[in-house]
Design a protein around this motif. Sequence first.
Motif, mmCIF file in Angstrom:
data_model
loop_
_atom_site.group_PDB
_atom_site.id
_atom_site.type_symbol
_atom_site.label_atom_id
_atom_site.label_comp_id
_atom_site.label_asym_id
_atom_site.label_seq_id
_atom_site.Cartn_x
_atom_site.Cartn_y
_atom_site.Cartn_z
ATOM 1 N N HIS A 179 -2.218 55.771 -106.232
ATOM 2 C CA HIS A 179 -2.398 55.339 -107.884
ATOM 3 C C HIS A 179 -0.512 54.619 -107.800
ATOM 4 C CE1 HIS A 179 -5.797 57.224 -107.897
ATOM 5 N NE2 HIS A 179 -5.390 58.780 -107.495
ATOM 6 N N LEU A 180 -0.376 53.806 -106.822
ATOM 7 C CA LEU A 180 1.007 53.509 -107.446
ATOM 8 C C LEU A 180 1.136 52.180 -107.382
ATOM 9 C CD1 LEU A 180 3.562 55.255 -104.741
ATOM 10 C CD2 LEU A 180 3.663 54.939 -107.123
ATOM 11 N N GLU A 185 -19.071 62.106 -110.909
ATOM 12 C CA GLU A 185 -18.640 62.567 -111.767
ATOM 13 C C GLU A 185 -16.583 62.435 -111.134
ATOM 14 O OE1 GLU A 185 -18.210 62.661 -115.509
ATOM 15 O OE2 GLU A 185 -20.730 62.411 -115.902
ATOM 16 N N ARG A 186 -17.295 63.313 -110.287
ATOM 17 C CA ARG A 186 -15.738 63.520 -109.642
ATOM 18 C C ARG A 186 -14.741 62.235 -108.874
ATOM 19 N NH1 ARG A 186 -18.604 69.261 -108.261
ATOM 20 N NH2 ARG A 186 -18.440 68.105 -106.187
ATOM 21 N N ALA A 187 -16.599 61.823 -108.016
ATOM 22 C CA ALA A 187 -16.209 60.611 -107.875
ATOM 23 C C ALA A 187 -15.633 59.251 -108.457
ATOM 24 C CB ALA A 187 -17.392 59.693 -107.607
ATOM 25 N N ILE A 188 -15.778 59.059 -110.231
ATOM 26 C CA ILE A 188 -15.639 58.183 -111.098
ATOM 27 C C ILE A 188 -13.561 58.715 -111.135
ATOM 28 C CG2 ILE A 188 -15.071 58.108 -113.369
ATOM 29 C CD1 ILE A 188 -17.003 56.582 -111.948
ATOM 30 N N ARG A 189 -13.086 60.210 -110.424
ATOM 31 C CA ARG A 189 -11.748 60.944 -111.173
ATOM 32 C C ARG A 189 -10.792 60.024 -111.240
ATOM 33 N NH1 ARG A 189 -13.210 66.779 -111.938
ATOM 34 N NH2 ARG A 189 -14.566 67.410 -112.887
ATOM 35 N N PRO A 190 -11.015 59.306 -109.662
ATOM 36 C CA PRO A 190 -9.942 58.780 -108.857
ATOM 37 C C PRO A 190 -9.235 57.164 -109.695
ATOM 38 C CG PRO A 190 -10.802 60.134 -107.507
ATOM 39 C CD PRO A 190 -11.368 60.194 -108.205
ATOM 40 N N ASN A 195 -6.409 55.536 -112.046
ATOM 41 C CA ASN A 195 -5.203 54.718 -110.818
ATOM 42 C C ASN A 195 -5.728 53.725 -112.832
ATOM 43 O OD1 ASN A 195 -4.565 52.794 -108.700
ATOM 44 N ND2 ASN A 195 -6.394 51.787 -109.089
ATOM 45 N N ARG A 196 -6.382 53.295 -112.859
ATOM 46 C CA ARG A 196 -7.138 52.570 -114.472
ATOM 47 C C ARG A 196 -5.365 53.218 -115.704
ATOM 48 N NH1 ARG A 196 -12.295 53.746 -117.579
ATOM 49 N NH2 ARG A 196 -11.406 55.815 -117.537
ATOM 50 N N LYS A 197 -5.424 54.613 -115.191
ATOM 51 C CA LYS A 197 -3.798 54.976 -116.621
ATOM 52 C C LYS A 197 -2.969 54.451 -116.052
ATOM 53 C CE LYS A 197 -2.199 59.728 -117.974
ATOM 54 N NZ LYS A 197 -2.141 61.171 -117.904
#
Length: 507
Positions: free
Chosen positions: A185-186, A427-432, A436-438
């Motif tokens: 997430h860089l 739901e866990r697959a959505i967290r990454p 990245n969006r953040k």
Amino acid sequence: MAKPASRLSDDPETLKAQLVEAQAENERLRQIILAMQRHRFGRRAESLPEDQLLLGLEEAEQVEAAGFAAEEAEPAKKAVRVGKRRTNRGALPAHLPRVETLVDIDSTACPCCSGALHRIGEDVSERLDVVPAQFRVLVIRRPRYACRACEDAFVQAPAPARLIEGGLPTDALVAQVLVSKYADHLPLYRQTQIFARQGVVLDRSTLADWVGRAAFLLRPVHERLLETLKRSGKLFADETTAPVLDPGRGRTKTGQLWAYARDDRPWGGSDPPGVAYVYAPDRTASRPIAHLAGFEGVLQVDGYAAYEVLAKDGAIRLAYCWSHARRLFYELGPASLIATEALARIAALYRIEAEIRARPADERRAVRQERSRPVIEALEPWLREKLGLVSRKSKLADAIRYALSRWAGLSLFLDDGRVEIDSNIVERAIRPLALNRKNALFAGSDGGGQHWAVIASLIETCKLVGVEPHAYLADVITRIVEGHPQRRLDDLLPWAYPVMPALRAVA
């Protein structure tokens, strides 16, 4: 809200009805205020997120370590502490390279009699070291040859294929940029700052060009991944927002990343886990219809109405998520006795699921028929009874109606041991994606959203199966650039690569 006194009726029965209506309205408003307070001041989830919990533990562990360091200033305490560390630290991974250093005595003469000492053994200790990331330049020389006797004779080895003809990066460097952006997430501008610290000045647009070209190259692998998942008999589906820059309006628009996941490990299935993301500019029902064309089986989803269209022809059966149904009762808080009782009954189902996790599908189904079905069969009439006792405008009524309107899908797990009680896997697959969006805030275009879906699908599937994503992406890019045949795309899917035991444990 309650009606003004001037509008109250003089008739006792009518007045009683008005008071009941006012109380119901006040209860509805109270629940709205409670929900707003939870949203503004409470936790964002029912339990503290693991990363936030670990962040707090880091500080406590640092303080504890400082205390141990102070204790070890005393020799006796230091010996005890070092012994405990050696017992608990475990072994370093065998695949890491070893660099040995011999620490020997200056002389092999006996300090007592000056005789020759002979070796009777050795102590071996290992310490974990790191070599900071370092750029290097690969120089490729291609000699040219000519014949002195023939004027036109000219021979030279062909140039190795590259992802970017005439470009600077190796396939491994491009893979590093992809992993840093979509796994760690860089954003690219931060990566350029990291490069600059080692004297490598690259513009952010240059890295963006590398990412775009790599995503285009990897599209066939992403498509084959999705097609492979759709051949399964059971999938999970979910979606999350993907803010996308909208230059014409000078702001961002809301795209969607749809996630389709497979994970049969909870019931011992043989198919490897995987997830495929698909970007779409909207959240309409036409998107999952197009994405899941050809899929037949059980689709585990939340309560979003768009999925209901998929089940109309009977080829797809929807299994709904008890976690989402439970969340609506949880949000009402302990003040609601009915919600508290509902949570207790749902908790009983989850306790049974915890006991049968990783058991074969037939065994899971048998246990559910014996122990979970009575809970479900008692819960439905109880909810219908309570629905008749509460205001139809209340949040509690909404929670009950949500569950009852999806009862068939919520009960599907009873008859199929492959089905989970909830959709937490996807739901866990959505967290990454959310992380990245953040950090990146938004994608630069719809094309950027598509690139995001392609690369994130391969990286997250690598993580699920225990394959190191950098080595995987570098190899796949190299093989495609060198002309890997399209008919053998299955060889490029993450689960076709060797699993690293350490990564499997993390995944």
